[in-house]
Design a protein around this motif. Structure first.
Motif, short mmCIF file in Angstrom:
data_model
loop_
_atom_site.label_atom_id
_atom_site.label_comp_id
_atom_site.label_asym_id
_atom_site.label_seq_id
_atom_site.Cartn_x
_atom_site.Cartn_y
_atom_site.Cartn_z
N ARG A 41 -22.96 -66.77 13.25
CA ARG A 41 -22.39 -67.71 13.57
C ARG A 41 -20.75 -67.57 13.79
N LYS A 42 -20.07 -68.21 14.78
CA LYS A 42 -18.73 -67.76 14.86
C LYS A 42 -17.65 -68.86 13.83
N HIS A 43 -16.70 -68.46 13.58
CA HIS A 43 -15.74 -69.34 12.68
C HIS A 43 -14.31 -68.72 13.03
N THR A 44 -13.33 -69.90 13.30
CA THR A 44 -12.19 -69.49 13.63
C THR A 44 -11.47 -69.86 12.50
N VAL A 45 -10.69 -68.76 11.76
CA VAL A 45 -10.17 -69.01 10.71
C VAL A 45 -8.80 -68.48 10.37
N ASN A 46 -7.76 -68.89 9.65
CA ASN A 46 -6.38 -68.53 9.44
C ASN A 46 -6.52 -67.00 8.74
N ALA A 47 -5.49 -66.19 9.33
CA ALA A 47 -5.49 -64.60 8.80
C ALA A 47 -4.21 -64.32 8.69
N ILE A 48 -3.79 -63.06 7.87
CA ILE A 48 -2.71 -62.46 7.87
C ILE A 48 -2.84 -61.08 8.56
N SER A 49 -2.46 -60.55 9.47
CA SER A 49 -2.91 -59.41 10.31
C SER A 49 -2.34 -58.14 9.30
N GLY A 50 -3.27 -56.98 9.71
CA GLY A 50 -3.13 -55.87 8.82
C GLY A 50 -1.74 -55.12 9.09
N ASP A 51 -1.28 -55.50 10.24
CA ASP A 51 0.20 -54.94 10.64
C ASP A 51 1.29 -55.68 9.52
N MET A 52 0.99 -56.96 9.27
CA MET A 52 1.95 -57.75 8.34
C MET A 52 1.84 -57.14 6.80
N TYR A 53 0.46 -56.91 6.68
CA TYR A 53 0.07 -56.56 5.18
C TYR A 53 0.72 -55.06 4.96
N LYS A 54 0.41 -54.19 6.04
CA LYS A 54 1.07 -52.84 5.91
C LYS A 54 2.36 -52.90 5.63
N HIS A 55 3.19 -53.86 6.47
CA HIS A 55 4.59 -53.97 6.64
C HIS A 55 4.90 -54.52 4.96
N ILE A 56 4.25 -55.17 4.41
CA ILE A 56 4.43 -55.48 3.18
C ILE A 56 4.55 -54.34 2.06
N ILE A 57 3.31 -53.62 2.37
CA ILE A 57 3.20 -52.33 1.33
C ILE A 57 4.19 -51.57 1.43
N VAL A 58 4.77 -51.25 2.54
CA VAL A 58 5.73 -50.13 3.14
C VAL A 58 7.07 -50.79 2.66
N GLU A 59 7.47 -51.93 2.68
CA GLU A 59 8.43 -52.77 1.82
C GLU A 59 8.75 -52.43 0.49
N HIS A 60 7.39 -52.40 -0.03
CA HIS A 60 7.75 -52.22 -1.81
C HIS A 60 7.61 -50.70 -1.90
N LEU A 61 6.93 -49.97 -0.95
CA LEU A 61 7.19 -48.21 -1.14
C LEU A 61 8.51 -47.90 -0.94
N LEU A 62 9.03 -48.28 -0.08
CA LEU A 62 10.72 -48.15 0.08
C LEU A 62 11.36 -48.28 -1.11
N ALA A 63 11.19 -49.37 -1.67
CA ALA A 63 11.84 -49.79 -2.96
C ALA A 63 11.46 -48.84 -4.12
N GLU A 64 10.14 -48.45 -4.26
CA GLU A 64 9.68 -47.49 -5.26
C GLU A 64 10.21 -46.29 -5.08
#
Ligand SMILES: [Zn+2]
Length: 319
Positions: A41-64
């Motif tokens: 069955r098909k569902h249309t759902v809200n999502a946060i892209s992997g690009d955005m989440y990778k960006h979030i991880i890298v921003e924290h990696l920069l600080a670390e």
């Protein structure tokens, strides 16, 4: 030493607008995706892209990386998305010419920058000659995607109130007068899949040799693990100034591998994902003649996720 780590879980977020597609008039549109469940069955759902989440991880990696005094190229040092390609000193390094091997340039890249090492880059441009050299990412993160029937999005009316300037501003380009706008807020349970291929940190993609010594690799892996904690404690996406997401819960399974077998991951879009990971782990351990290189542990909250990751970080960081 850990070869790879996988995280499969459910992140509960309330009233966020971390990832948007753009605006139509004065209405901001959130990111929606189509998924197909196990029954087809098909569902249309809200999502946060992997690009955005990778960006979030890298921003924290920069600080670390900064706080640990680890090397950063001039591009990543200013959080330039072009990474090392924006570092003119690297791209024009004396002694490099058209005969320089791609593997030598890749080795120079690993020594120059933790973020290009851990998060990957496609080096394009002229280094002696036109080049296209891929550094694969050690971090893999998928769409953070709403579970069907457990995610909702609504659009809320907001106004910028200007008591004496209601007619000011000429057209939409001048944001001077009183105006109204609609912004989405999404809440729900989101499935997360993340893979950390720790064996790749400091390893040349072409020669498959480690160009960073053991101590340096451990420092980088420890920084990456700290960033992986922070990315869920503080998801640094869009509209945090007024829609700082309520991070309610993060539960799931963290699996580790100390062999070349992959740390097993199953999406929480499958309701049985926890038992599936356990059964896959048992099977993989049996296959490798009882080496027990695969381990897995459930985490029941964001605090437990942080504790488990911090435990591995301490183990890796203190050889
Ligand atoms: Zn860099």
């Amino acid at each position: 030493m850990y070869h790879s780590i996988s995280v499969s879980g459910v992140l509960t977020l309330e009233l966020h607008a971390l990832n948007n597609e753009g605006a139509e008039g004065n209405t901001m549109m959130t990111r929606m995706v189509d998924i197909i469940d196990r029954e087809g069955r098909k569902h249309t759902v809200n999502a946060i892209s992997g690009d955005m989440y990778k960006h979030i991880i890298v921003e924290h990696l920069l600080a670390e990386s900064r706080s640990a005094g680890l090397p950063l190229c001039k591009g990543c040092g200013t959080f330039d998305a072009n990474r090392v390609c924006a570092d003119k000193d690297f791209m024009n390094k004396p002694g490099w010419n058209e005969k320089t091997l791609d593997s030598v340039i890749l080795s120079g890249l690993l020594q120059r920058c933790v973020i290009d090492d851990c998060a990957g880059i496609l080096i394009t441009g002229k280094i002696g000659k036109d080049r296209s050299i891929a550094r694969k990412s050690c971090v893999e993160v998928g769409w953070v995607v709403g579970r069907p029937d457990a995610v909702t999005t609504d659009s809320y009316f907001h106004a910028k109130y200007v008591p004496e300037g209601r007619s000011e501003g000429k057209g939409s380009s001048e944001n001077l007068g009183q105006n109204i706008f609609h912004r989405p807020a999404s809440s729900g349970q989101y499935a997360v899949v993340m893979n950390l291929d720790l064996y790749k940190v400091g390893r040349n993609d072409i020669t498959l040799a480690y160009d960073i010594d053991d101590s340096g690799r451990r420092q980088r892996i420890a920084a990456l693990l700290r960033a992986a904690i922070s990315a869920f404690v503080k998801p640094t996406g869009a509209h945090r100034n007024t829609q700082n997401p309520h991070v309610v819960d993060f539960c799931g399974v963290m699996a580790t591998s100390t062999t070349t077998q992959p740390a097993p991951a199953v999406s929480a879009l499958n309701p049985a994902y926890e038992s599936e990971i356990e059964r896959i782990g048992i099977s993989l351990n049996r296959l490798s003649t009882g080496s027990n290189g695969i381990a897995w542990k459930k985490f029941g909250s964001l605090a437990e996720y942080a504790e488990q990751t911090a435990e591995i970080e301490r183990e890796v960081g203190a050889p």
